[in-house]
Scaffold this motif. Structure first.
Motif, short mmCIF file in Angstrom:
data_model
loop_
_atom_site.label_atom_id
_atom_site.label_comp_id
_atom_site.label_asym_id
_atom_site.label_seq_id
_atom_site.Cartn_x
_atom_site.Cartn_y
_atom_site.Cartn_z
N ALA A 53 126.06 4.36 0.58
CA ALA A 53 125.71 3.01 0.16
C ALA A 53 125.15 2.97 -1.26
N SER A 54 124.99 4.13 -1.88
CA SER A 54 124.46 4.25 -3.25
C SER A 54 123.11 3.54 -3.42
N VAL A 55 122.21 3.75 -2.46
CA VAL A 55 120.91 3.08 -2.51
C VAL A 55 119.76 4.05 -2.80
N ILE A 56 120.10 5.30 -3.13
CA ILE A 56 119.06 6.29 -3.44
C ILE A 56 119.18 6.69 -4.90
N GLN A 57 118.04 6.67 -5.59
CA GLN A 57 117.99 7.13 -6.97
C GLN A 57 116.87 8.15 -7.09
N VAL A 58 117.11 9.16 -7.91
CA VAL A 58 116.06 10.12 -8.22
C VAL A 58 115.50 9.72 -9.57
N VAL A 59 114.21 9.42 -9.59
CA VAL A 59 113.57 8.89 -10.79
C VAL A 59 112.34 9.72 -11.16
N GLN A 60 111.93 9.57 -12.39
CA GLN A 60 110.72 10.23 -12.87
C GLN A 60 109.51 9.49 -12.32
N LYS A 61 108.61 10.21 -11.70
CA LYS A 61 107.39 9.62 -11.14
C LYS A 61 106.19 10.13 -11.93
N GLU A 62 105.18 9.28 -12.05
CA GLU A 62 103.93 9.68 -12.70
C GLU A 62 103.16 10.62 -11.79
N VAL A 63 102.53 11.60 -12.38
CA VAL A 63 101.70 12.52 -11.61
C VAL A 63 100.29 11.97 -11.61
N ALA A 64 99.71 11.78 -10.42
CA ALA A 64 98.34 11.27 -10.31
C ALA A 64 97.36 12.33 -10.78
N SER A 65 96.40 11.90 -11.61
CA SER A 65 95.41 12.86 -12.09
C SER A 65 94.09 12.73 -11.41
#
Length: 65
Positions: A53-65
């Protein structure tokens, strides 16, 4: 850090992503949508590649500090 994100409104809960995730980071909930466990996801993009269904994307996430 890259992580998979599912557009849950468009997810068809087919289970292909869940079956193909090498880290078992994806779960199908109530037969309705997929959800990613960010603690297990390593951003390998396998789920993104196999999602019919092409509904998944791999994206850059912020790292919690």
């Amino acid at each position: 850090m890259k992580k998979a994100v599912v557009n849950q409104a468009e997810c068809v809960a087919c289970g292909v992503c869940e079956k193909n995730c090498p880290r078992k980071a994806i779960t199908i909930f109530h037969g309705i949508y997929a959800e990613v466990n960010e603690d297990l996801c390593v951003g390998c993009k396998r789920c993104q590649k196999v999602c019919p269904a092409s509904v998944i994307q791999v994206v850059q996430k912020e790292v919690a500090s």
